[in-house]
Write a protein that holds these residues in place. Structure first.
Motif, short mmCIF file in Angstrom:
data_model
loop_
_atom_site.label_atom_id
_atom_site.label_comp_id
_atom_site.label_asym_id
_atom_site.label_seq_id
_atom_site.Cartn_x
_atom_site.Cartn_y
_atom_site.Cartn_z
N ARG B 101 0.84 -1.21 0.00
CA ARG B 101 0.00 0.00 0.00
C ARG B 101 0.87 1.26 0.00
NH1 ARG B 101 -3.61 3.15 3.26
NH2 ARG B 101 -2.31 2.74 5.07
N PHE B 102 1.91 1.22 0.84
CA PHE B 102 2.83 2.35 0.94
C PHE B 102 3.49 2.62 -0.42
CE2 PHE B 102 7.18 3.91 1.93
CZ PHE B 102 6.83 5.07 2.59
N GLY B 103 3.92 1.54 -1.10
CA GLY B 103 4.58 1.66 -2.39
C GLY B 103 3.66 2.25 -3.44
N VAL B 104 2.41 1.77 -3.45
CA VAL B 104 1.44 2.26 -4.45
C VAL B 104 1.15 3.75 -4.22
CG1 VAL B 104 -0.95 2.04 -5.23
CG2 VAL B 104 0.42 -0.01 -4.83
N VAL B 105 0.99 4.15 -2.96
CA VAL B 105 0.73 5.57 -2.63
C VAL B 105 1.92 6.43 -3.06
CG1 VAL B 105 0.43 7.21 -0.72
CG2 VAL B 105 -0.87 5.08 -0.73
N PHE B 106 3.13 5.93 -2.78
CA PHE B 106 4.34 6.68 -3.13
C PHE B 106 4.45 6.89 -4.64
CE2 PHE B 106 8.97 6.47 -4.19
CZ PHE B 106 9.30 7.73 -3.72
N LEU B 107 4.18 5.81 -5.39
CA LEU B 107 4.30 5.91 -6.85
C LEU B 107 3.21 6.80 -7.44
CD1 LEU B 107 5.17 2.20 -7.63
CD2 LEU B 107 6.67 4.16 -7.88
N ASN B 108 2.04 6.78 -6.84
CA ASN B 108 0.92 7.58 -7.36
C ASN B 108 1.08 9.07 -7.08
OD1 ASN B 108 -0.69 5.76 -8.70
ND2 ASN B 108 -1.64 5.04 -6.82
N SER B 109 1.66 9.36 -5.93
CA SER B 109 1.65 10.76 -5.51
C SER B 109 3.04 11.34 -5.25
CB SER B 109 0.82 10.89 -4.22
OG SER B 109 1.45 10.15 -3.20
N GLY B 110 4.04 10.51 -5.15
CA GLY B 110 5.37 10.99 -4.80
C GLY B 110 5.44 11.39 -3.33
N LEU B 112 5.64 10.42 0.63
CA LEU B 112 6.01 9.35 1.56
C LEU B 112 5.05 9.37 2.75
CD1 LEU B 112 9.90 9.69 1.52
CD2 LEU B 112 8.61 7.73 0.71
N ALA B 113 4.00 8.56 2.66
CA ALA B 113 2.93 8.60 3.68
C ALA B 113 3.33 7.76 4.90
CB ALA B 113 1.64 8.09 3.06
N ILE B 114 4.32 8.28 5.65
CA ILE B 114 4.85 7.52 6.80
C ILE B 114 3.78 7.36 7.88
CG2 ILE B 114 6.62 7.48 8.61
CD1 ILE B 114 7.91 7.18 5.94
N ALA B 115 3.04 8.45 8.16
CA ALA B 115 2.01 8.39 9.23
C ALA B 115 0.94 7.38 8.86
CB ALA B 115 1.39 9.77 9.44
N ALA B 116 0.53 7.38 7.57
CA ALA B 116 -0.49 6.42 7.13
C ALA B 116 0.04 5.00 7.21
CB ALA B 116 -0.91 6.74 5.70
N LEU B 117 1.35 4.85 6.91
CA LEU B 117 1.97 3.52 6.99
C LEU B 117 1.92 3.01 8.44
CD1 LEU B 117 3.84 1.22 5.79
CD2 LEU B 117 5.74 2.61 6.57
N LEU B 118 2.32 3.88 9.38
CA LEU B 118 2.35 3.47 10.79
C LEU B 118 0.95 3.16 11.31
CD1 LEU B 118 5.04 5.92 12.23
CD2 LEU B 118 5.29 3.50 11.69
N SER B 119 -0.02 4.07 11.00
CA SER B 119 -1.39 3.82 11.50
C SER B 119 -1.98 2.58 10.85
CB SER B 119 -2.28 5.05 11.28
OG SER B 119 -2.55 5.19 9.92
N GLY B 120 -1.67 2.38 9.55
CA GLY B 120 -2.15 1.18 8.87
C GLY B 120 -1.58 -0.08 9.51
N LEU B 121 -0.29 -0.01 9.87
CA LEU B 121 0.35 -1.17 10.52
C LEU B 121 -0.33 -1.49 11.84
CD1 LEU B 121 4.20 -0.63 10.00
CD2 LEU B 121 2.84 -2.56 9.23
N VAL B 122 -0.60 -0.44 12.64
CA VAL B 122 -1.20 -0.66 13.97
C VAL B 122 -2.62 -1.23 13.81
CG1 VAL B 122 -2.05 0.50 16.04
CG2 VAL B 122 0.19 1.10 15.12
N VAL B 123 -3.43 -0.60 12.94
CA VAL B 123 -4.83 -1.04 12.79
C VAL B 123 -4.89 -2.47 12.25
CG1 VAL B 123 -6.95 -0.64 11.47
CG2 VAL B 123 -5.74 1.28 12.50
N LYS B 124 -4.10 -2.75 11.22
CA LYS B 124 -4.15 -4.10 10.63
C LYS B 124 -3.56 -5.15 11.58
CE LYS B 124 -4.52 -3.16 5.76
NZ LYS B 124 -4.63 -1.70 5.81
N ALA B 125 -2.54 -4.74 12.35
CA ALA B 125 -1.96 -5.69 13.32
C ALA B 125 -2.99 -6.03 14.40
CB ALA B 125 -0.70 -5.10 13.95
N LEU B 126 -3.75 -5.02 14.85
CA LEU B 126 -4.79 -5.27 15.86
C LEU B 126 -5.88 -6.17 15.30
CD1 LEU B 126 -5.15 -1.76 17.56
CD2 LEU B 126 -4.26 -3.85 18.60
#
Lengths: 109, 317
Positions: B101-110, B112-126
Motif C-alpha cells: 500500500r505504501f509503495g502504491v501511494v508513493f508511486l501515485n503521488s510521490g 512518503l505517507a509515513i504516518a499512514a503507513l504506521l497507523s495502517g500497521l497498527v490497525v491491521k496488526a490489531l
C-alpha cells in the motif's frame, strides 16, 4: 510456593472426595467429613468439584427432604467405584515410591 | 430481599439458563446447612452479619458461578506456542500488505505517507491479532469438547532442523522486515509492469535516466532475494549453503547500491503538474543516495557476518 501446594492437592482432593462418597453425603456433610479426616477444603472448591464429578457420571445424586429442608445427596456410581479402585491403586503405588524417595533424601541429609 | 436471595440472584446471572436452577438450588441448600450448623454451635439464630460473612467466605458470585462451569481459556497452554507462531506470521503478512500500500501511494503521488503507513500497521496488526485470537479461542474451546486440531501430533524427529547455535534460527521479526522490504523494492522496481496506463501517465516521479540502466540488475537480484526469503519462511534456520547464498546476495546488492549511491540522480520529475507536494527532487535524491550508501554499507557488514558464520559452522562439523 502456594501454587505448587495447590497443584499437589488438586489431584488428591478428587481421590478424597470419591473415597468419602462411598457413603451418601450432601454438600455440607461431605465437607464436614473431609474436615474431620484432616482434609481441609473450602466450599468454593468442593461444591463445584462434586458437580463436575457428577457431570462426568462418577456420582449419582438425588434430592431428599430431611429436617424440613431439601438436600442433594451424592454417592459413587458404578463407574465412580471403578475409577476409585484404579486411582487408589495408583495412589498407593505413588505414595510408597515418593515416600521411599523422601526417606532416602532424609537419610542422606 | 434477604442477603442470601440477593447472592443467589447474582450467581444465577452468571450461569447459563439451562443450569441456573439446578446449581443455585443446590448452592442455597449448602449455604443454609452451613448457617444452620453455625446457629447450632452458637446456640442462637444467625444474624445478617453472619450471613454476610458466610457469603463473603464462599466467594464472589461471578467467581462461584464460573467454578461450576467447564474451564474456558482464550488459548490453551497446549496451543499457545502455535498461536504465537501464527501471530508472528500474521505480523509478516501485515508488513507485506502495508508495504504494498505504501509503495502504491508513493508511486501515485510521490508522497512518503509515513504516518499512514504506521497507523495502517497498527490497525491491521490489531485486526489480525483479534482474528487469530478468535480462531484459537474456537480451537481451544471446541464444540463437543473433542479437539478440532492437534498441531503437535504428527512430527518426525529426523525433520528437526540441524541447529547448533541459537543464531541459526531465523526469527519471525527478521523475516518480516526482510520479506516486506524486498517485496516493496520489487514492486517499486517493476511498477511499469502492473500499473494501468492512466496511472502511469499521472505519475509525478520516475527513475532518472542515469539510474535506469541499473534497475534491471537490481530488480533481478531483489527478485532472487524474494525467492530466498520464501525459502527461509519454509526452513527458518541457517545452514552453510544458505549462508553462502545470503553472503553472495548481500555482496551483490551492496555493490549495486554503493555504485548507485554515486549517481547524480536516482529519481526525476515525470513532467506531470502537481499540487506542490514534491518539495524538492534534489533534496529527495540526496536523501535516497545517502540511504543507498548506508544500506550498502549495512549489507557489506551482513556479508561479512555471513562469512564469519560459515566459518563458525565449518568448525562445528
Amino acid at each position: 510456593m502456594e501454587k505448587l501446594r495447590q497443584e499437589l492437592r488438586r489431584g488428591i482432593l478428587v481421590l478424597a472426595v470419591l473415597g468419602s462418597l462411598r457413603q451418601s453425603h450432601y454438600g455440607y456433610s461431605l465437607r464436614k467429613q473431609l474436615q474431620d479426616a484432616g482434609v481441609d477444603i473450602d466450599e468454593g472448591t468442593l461444591y463445584p468439584l462434586v458437580r463436575r464429578l457428577a457431570d462426568q457420571g462418577l456420582l449419582i445424586s438425588e434430592w431428599r427432604q430431611s429436617e424440613g429442608r431439601e438436600r442433594r445427596y451424592y454417592r459413587l456410581s458404578e463407574e465412580g467405584s471403578l475409577l476409585l479402585a484404579s486411582l487408589s491403586g495408583e495412589w498407593q503405588q505413588l505414595n510408597s515410591c515418593v515416600g521411599a524417595i523422601l526417606g532416602v533424601g532424609r537419610e542422606t541429609n | 430481599m434477604k442477603l442470601i436471595d440477593r447472592y443467589m440472584s447474582a450467581v444465577s446471572f452468571y450461569l447459563p439458563a439451562r443450569r441456573r436452577d439446578e446449581i443455585t438450588r443446590e448452592l442455597r441448600a449448602n449455604i443454609l446447612d452451613k448457617l444452620e450448623n453455625l446457629a447450632e454451635q452458637r446456640g442462637w439464630a444467625v444474624t445478617e452479619q453472619d450471613v454476610s460473612a458466610v457469603l463473603k467466605e464462599l466467594g464472589h458470585p461471578q467467581q462461584i458461578a464460573n467454578s461450576f462451569l467447564p474451564a474456558q481459556q482464550l488459548v490453551t497452554a497446549e496451543l499457545f506456542p502455535f498461536y504465537r507462531q501464527v501471530l508472528g506470521y500474521g505480523v509478516i503478512f501485515v508488513f507485506v500488505l502495508e508495504s504494498i500500500r505504501f509503495g502504491v501511494v508513493f508511486l501515485n503521488s510521490g508522497h512518503l505517507a509515513i504516518a499512514a503507513l504506521l497507523s495502517g500497521l497498527v490497525v491491521k496488526a490489531l485486526l489480525m491479532f483479534a482474528l487469530v485470537t478468535g480462531v484459537f479461542y474456537v480451537l481451544s474451546n471446541p464444540p463437543g469438547g473433542d479437539p478440532l486440531f492437534k498441531p503437535y501430533q504428527h512430527w518426525i524427529p529426523e525433520q528437526l532442523p540441524p541447529v547448533i547455535h541459537n543464531w541459526q534460527r531465523i526469527g519471525t521479526g527478521e523475516q518480516a522486515i526482510e520479506f516486506s522490504s524486498n517485496l516493496f523494492l520489487f514492486l517499486l522496481l517493476h511498477y511499469p509492469l502492473f500499473m494501468p496506463d492512466e496511472v502511469m501517465a499521472s505519475l509525478t516521479i520516475g527513475f532518472a535516466a542515469s539510474s535506469k540502466p541499473w534497475i534491471p540488475w537490481l530488480a533481478a537480484v531483489v527478485g532472487f532475494s524474494l525467492l530466498f526469503n520464501m525459502w527461509n519462511l519454509r526452513f527458518s534456520f541457517w545452514t552453510r549453503s544458505k549462508l553462502t547464498v545470503s553472503a553472495v546476495l548481500n555482496l551483490v546488492v551492496a555493490i549495486l547500491l554503493l555504485c548507485m549511491s554515486r549517481l547524480s540522480a536516482i529519481i526525476a520529475e515525470s513532467g506531470v503538474i502537481t499540487d506542490g507536494r514534491i518539495v524538492s527532487i534534489d533534496l529527495a535524491n540526496k536523501v535516497i543516495t545517502a540511504g543507498l550508501f548506508g544500506v550498502g554499507l549495512w549489507l557489506l557488514f551482513q556479508c561479512g557476518r555471513d562469512l564469519y558464520r560459515i566459518w563458525q559452522l565449518s568448525r562445528a562439523f
